[in-house]
Design a protein around this motif. Structure first.
Motif, PDB file in Angstrom:
ATOM      1  N   LYS A  66       1.692   7.348  -6.414  1.00  0.00           N
ATOM      2  CA  LYS A  66       0.620   8.253  -6.797  1.00  0.00           C
ATOM      3  C   LYS A  66       0.997   9.720  -6.583  1.00  0.00           C
ATOM      4  CE  LYS A  66      -4.225   8.316  -5.688  1.00  0.00           C
ATOM      5  NZ  LYS A  66      -5.160   7.831  -4.656  1.00  0.00           N
ATOM      6  N   HIS A  67       1.981   9.974  -5.695  1.00  0.00           N
ATOM      7  CA  HIS A  67       2.336  11.352  -5.341  1.00  0.00           C
ATOM      8  C   HIS A  67       3.840  11.604  -5.487  1.00  0.00           C
ATOM      9  CE1 HIS A  67      -1.711  11.918  -3.673  1.00  0.00           C
ATOM     10  NE2 HIS A  67      -1.551  10.744  -3.059  1.00  0.00           N
ATOM     11  N   PRO A  68       4.377  11.457  -6.730  1.00  0.00           N
ATOM     12  CA  PRO A  68       5.838  11.624  -6.890  1.00  0.00           C
ATOM     13  C   PRO A  68       6.307  13.016  -6.494  1.00  0.00           C
ATOM     14  CG  PRO A  68       4.693  11.503  -9.022  1.00  0.00           C
ATOM     15  CD  PRO A  68       3.689  11.169  -7.978  1.00  0.00           C
ATOM     16  N   ASP A  69       5.483  14.069  -6.765  1.00  0.00           N
ATOM     17  CA  ASP A  69       5.877  15.442  -6.432  1.00  0.00           C
ATOM     18  C   ASP A  69       6.053  15.617  -4.922  1.00  0.00           C
ATOM     19  OD1 ASP A  69       3.163  14.774  -6.436  1.00  0.00           O
ATOM     20  OD2 ASP A  69       2.531  16.892  -6.489  1.00  0.00           O
ATOM     21  N   VAL A 103       0.838  -1.204   0.000  1.00  0.00           N
ATOM     22  CA  VAL A 103       0.000   0.000   0.000  1.00  0.00           C
ATOM     23  C   VAL A 103       0.873   1.255   0.000  1.00  0.00           C
ATOM     24  CG1 VAL A 103      -1.824   1.258   1.209  1.00  0.00           C
ATOM     25  CG2 VAL A 103      -1.824  -1.247   1.240  1.00  0.00           C
ATOM     26  N   ILE A 104       1.962   1.226   0.777  1.00  0.00           N
ATOM     27  CA  ILE A 104       2.864   2.376   0.812  1.00  0.00           C
ATOM     28  C   ILE A 104       3.415   2.655  -0.589  1.00  0.00           C
ATOM     29  CG2 ILE A 104       5.080   3.254   1.685  1.00  0.00           C
ATOM     30  CD1 ILE A 104       4.545   1.742   4.279  1.00  0.00           C
ATOM     31  N   ASP A 105       3.843   1.606  -1.260  1.00  0.00           N
ATOM     32  CA  ASP A 105       4.367   1.777  -2.620  1.00  0.00           C
ATOM     33  C   ASP A 105       3.347   2.438  -3.532  1.00  0.00           C
ATOM     34  OD1 ASP A 105       6.781   0.725  -1.966  1.00  0.00           O
ATOM     35  OD2 ASP A 105       6.334  -1.322  -2.659  1.00  0.00           O
ATOM     36  N   GLN A 106       2.086   1.967  -3.421  1.00  0.00           N
ATOM     37  CA  GLN A 106       1.036   2.561  -4.267  1.00  0.00           C
ATOM     38  C   GLN A 106       0.872   4.050  -3.977  1.00  0.00           C
ATOM     39  OE1 GLN A 106      -2.325   0.133  -3.262  1.00  0.00           O
ATOM     40  NE2 GLN A 106      -1.566  -1.632  -4.426  1.00  0.00           N
ATOM     41  N   VAL A 107       0.851   4.394  -2.668  1.00  0.00           N
ATOM     42  CA  VAL A 107       0.652   5.792  -2.279  1.00  0.00           C
ATOM     43  C   VAL A 107       1.802   6.659  -2.779  1.00  0.00           C
ATOM     44  CG1 VAL A 107       0.603   7.377  -0.297  1.00  0.00           C
ATOM     45  CG2 VAL A 107      -0.831   5.310  -0.295  1.00  0.00           C
ATOM     46  N   LEU A 108       3.027   6.190  -2.601  1.00  0.00           N
ATOM     47  CA  LEU A 108       4.187   6.977  -3.020  1.00  0.00           C
ATOM     48  C   LEU A 108       4.208   7.163  -4.541  1.00  0.00           C
ATOM     49  CD1 LEU A 108       7.047   5.679  -0.672  1.00  0.00           C
ATOM     50  CD2 LEU A 108       5.399   7.535  -0.312  1.00  0.00           C
ATOM     51  N   LYS A 113       7.168  17.632   7.143  1.00  0.00           N
ATOM     52  CA  LYS A 113       5.775  17.610   7.610  1.00  0.00           C
ATOM     53  C   LYS A 113       4.908  16.684   6.762  1.00  0.00           C
ATOM     54  CE  LYS A 113       4.763  21.991   7.834  1.00  0.00           C
ATOM     55  NZ  LYS A 113       4.049  23.254   7.940  1.00  0.00           N
ATOM     56  N   LEU A 114       5.353  16.436   5.516  1.00  0.00           N
ATOM     57  CA  LEU A 114       4.569  15.605   4.595  1.00  0.00           C
ATOM     58  C   LEU A 114       4.446  14.155   5.058  1.00  0.00           C
ATOM     59  CD1 LEU A 114       5.726  17.087   1.193  1.00  0.00           C
ATOM     60  CD2 LEU A 114       3.360  16.945   2.020  1.00  0.00           C
ATOM     61  N   PHE A 115       5.278  13.768   6.051  1.00  0.00           N
ATOM     62  CA  PHE A 115       5.224  12.401   6.558  1.00  0.00           C
ATOM     63  C   PHE A 115       3.807  12.045   7.004  1.00  0.00           C
ATOM     64  CE2 PHE A 115       5.919   8.936   9.572  1.00  0.00           C
ATOM     65  CZ  PHE A 115       6.792   8.127   8.853  1.00  0.00           C
ATOM     66  N   GLY A 116       3.192  13.004   7.706  1.00  0.00           N
ATOM     67  CA  GLY A 116       1.825  12.793   8.189  1.00  0.00           C
ATOM     68  C   GLY A 116       0.845  12.585   7.049  1.00  0.00           C
ATOM     69  N   PHE A 117       1.070  13.303   5.969  1.00  0.00           N
ATOM     70  CA  PHE A 117       0.206  13.159   4.804  1.00  0.00           C
ATOM     71  C   PHE A 117       0.253  11.735   4.271  1.00  0.00           C
ATOM     72  CE2 PHE A 117       0.264  12.936   0.128  1.00  0.00           C
ATOM     73  CZ  PHE A 117      -1.053  13.310  -0.152  1.00  0.00           C
ATOM     74  N   PHE A 118       1.486  11.176   4.140  1.00  0.00           N
ATOM     75  CA  PHE A 118       1.610   9.805   3.630  1.00  0.00           C
ATOM     76  C   PHE A 118       0.927   8.798   4.560  1.00  0.00           C
ATOM     77  CE2 PHE A 118       5.514  11.795   1.700  1.00  0.00           C
ATOM     78  CZ  PHE A 118       5.012  11.818   0.409  1.00  0.00           C
ATOM     79  N   VAL A 119       1.145   9.007   5.883  1.00  0.00           N
ATOM     80  CA  VAL A 119       0.496   8.114   6.862  1.00  0.00           C
ATOM     81  C   VAL A 119      -1.008   8.138   6.658  1.00  0.00           C
ATOM     82  CG1 VAL A 119      -0.011   7.754   9.320  1.00  0.00           C
ATOM     83  CG2 VAL A 119       2.328   8.317   8.603  1.00  0.00           C
ATOM     84  N   GLY A 120      -1.544   9.349   6.512  1.00  0.00           N
ATOM     85  CA  GLY A 120      -2.986   9.505   6.327  1.00  0.00           C
ATOM     86  C   GLY A 120      -3.481   8.777   5.086  1.00  0.00           C
TER      87      GLY A 120
END
Ligand SMILES: [Zn+2]
Length: 491
Positions: A445-448, A438-443, A459-466
């Motif tokens: 999806k959001h290369p930028d 799932v982490i791979d899929q999320v990352l 701070k974006l760490f929280g965004f990925f967790v979410g």
């Protein structure tokens, strides 16, 4: 002027023997009227009482638990009075040579204040001395009301006549209705731990009379005492005593004299009413019961009973605090009732996390039970079910938040947490490869955003967790997610 209340309690506890005090009739509560009777407990001519050994044993057990001194030869006496619930015309009781004298209960006067987890100081302890503990038989029961078509009639049920009682008499050491309440609660919990009395006040297996007087603060002399009867709950004991204190203070302020009398508590208008002027002991014409020999208790018997005493609330609480590292407050609540303490101990015998078990019992379980007005004995959640759920939390299979929802359902249905979790598909995802995927899929999806994070926008760490949580419907194990995400982002 300020007045100080002086209170002493006389508690009658019905002993949980199979048979009556002086005959072999059963003692079962709630049987059809007059079906548990025989010539002995009906006081028919020519019958003789035979002492129930178990009654004496239970009385010794209680007296030892309260640190009383057991008499080697106590004596039964006849207490004579005429009343329709007393078929013999006298009650077999004990008078000048009771089974036990002295003893005490240490009550907590200030209950340590909730909220739990902070400021759990020990409450102050006060020693309330006992005068005596003696054995006697119960009387029958009169029924004056509630029977259709019986206007003006009274009925008598002798099933209770001859049921064994102990009377526990305190010194007038109590100083407030609250202290009387803690004394009574502790006393009840101890007789329940001892398994000598079920402590049910509504059914009358535990009854309490209060002697109440007031005196000017600082005075050594006792005021005239009034006996208050007919309270059948802890609440009514406290309310009746408070009412009586106020009534006496007002009467004295109005220049009246307090008369020694017996008053009945009526819960409906919340008042006490005069029943009769108080009898003196000589009104009962006590004399030794000629049909029974003295009760001989030797040292070996006392030692045997002493050796069989269970762990009592005080000792249990100390052990919970010292060995299991529970707070004083939590331990006090757990031991306040034998059934709660038993539930707790059974739970940790299956899954040994005392703090966790205590938290769930005290917060969630007792709250639900309280809302429903149920006792823990009637709980659909068993120690087994609770332990099973705690194990899932401990193993990381269930988050604390999910557990609260699951527990509600365990409570309502009595189903196991495992089966509920499976049915709902709520199982926490702890499988690392599943989370990593799932982490791979999320990352991907959001290369930028990955670029920005690597450039220092932590701070974006929280965004990925979410995002991962969203994708797994909140079921990813948070610790594993954090570790895996950090590794992936730093690679
Ligand atoms: Zn009988």
């Amino acid at each position: 002027m300020n007045y100080e209340p002086v209170i002493g309690l006389e508690v009658h506890a019905q002993l949980k023997t199979e048979t009556k005090a002086f005959c072999s009739c059963p003692t079962r509560f709630g049987a059809q009227p007059n079906t548990q009777i025989c010539p002995v407990c009906l006081g028919l001519p020519g019958t003789l009482p035979v002492l129930n050994r178990r009654m004496v044993e239970f009385a010794i057990r209680t007296a030892l638990a309260f640190h009383g001194e057991i008499s080697k030869d106590s004596v039964f006496a006849r207490k004579n009075y005429f009343y329709p619930d007393l078929p013999k015309g006298y009650q077999i009781s004990q008078y000048d040579r009771p089974l036990a004298v002295g003893g005490y209960l240490d009550i907590e006067t200030k209950v340590p204040s909730p909220p739990r987890g902070e400021g759990q100081g020990e409450g102050a302890t006060r020693r309330i001395r006992l005068v005596r503990i003696h054995m006697e038989e119960d009387a029958g029961k009169l029924i004056h009301e509630g029977i259709p078509g019986s206007e003006g009639s009274s009925f008598v049920d002798y099933n209770r006549a001859g049921v064994p009682l102990i009377e526990i008499v305190s010194e007038p050491d109590l100083r407030s209705p609250e202290e009387a309440g803690s004394y009574l609660r502790l006393l009840r919990s101890v007789v329940q731990y001892l398994d000598v009395c079920d402590g049910n006040m509504e059914e009358g297996s535990l009854r309490c009379d209060a002697n109440v007087s007031v005196r000017p603060e600082g005075s050594e002399k006792y005021g005239t005492k009034v006996e208050v009867k007919n309270m059948n709950s802890f609440k009514s004991v406290e309310a009746a005593i408070q009412y009586e204190i106020d009534r006496q203070i007002q009467a004295i302020a109005a220049g009246e004299r307090i008369v020694q009398e017996t008053r009945l508590w009526d819960a409906d208008p919340q008042k006490t009413f005069s029943m009769r002027s108080k009898e003196e002991a000589h009104d009962y014409r006590y004399f030794p019961e000629p049909d029974l020999i003295p009760v001989m208790v030797d040292a070996a018997w006392i030692e045997k009973v002493q050796g069989g005493l269970p762990e009592l609330p005080d000792a249990k609480r100390r052990r919970f605090v010292e060995a299991l590292e529970l707070s004083h407050y939590d331990a006090s609540v757990l031991v306040s009732s034998k059934s709660i303490a038993d539930f707790f101990e059974k739970t940790i015998a299956i899954y040994n996390k005392p703090k966790m078990a205590s938290n769930w019992i005290l917060s969630e379980l007792l709250r639900y039970l309280h809302e429903e007005g149920r006792g823990i004995e009637q709980s659909r959640v068993t120690p087994q079910l609770l332990a099973e759920m705690l194990r899932m939390i401990g193993d990381g299979a269930l988050s604390g938040k999910m557990a609260k929802e699951i527990f509600k359902e365990v409570y309502q249905t009595g189903a196991s947490a495992v089966s509920i979790v499976e049915k709902k598909g709520l199982k926490q995802v702890t499988d690392e490869s599943a989370i990593a995927q799932v982490i791979d899929q999320v990352l991907a999806k959001h290369p930028d955003k990955v670029q920005d994070y690597k450039a220092g926008k932590e701070k974006l760490f929280g965004f990925f967790v979410g995002e991962v949580m969203k994708a797994t419907r909140g079921q990813a194990n948070p610790q594993k997610l954090n570790t895996l995400l950090k590794t992936k982002l730093s690679s």
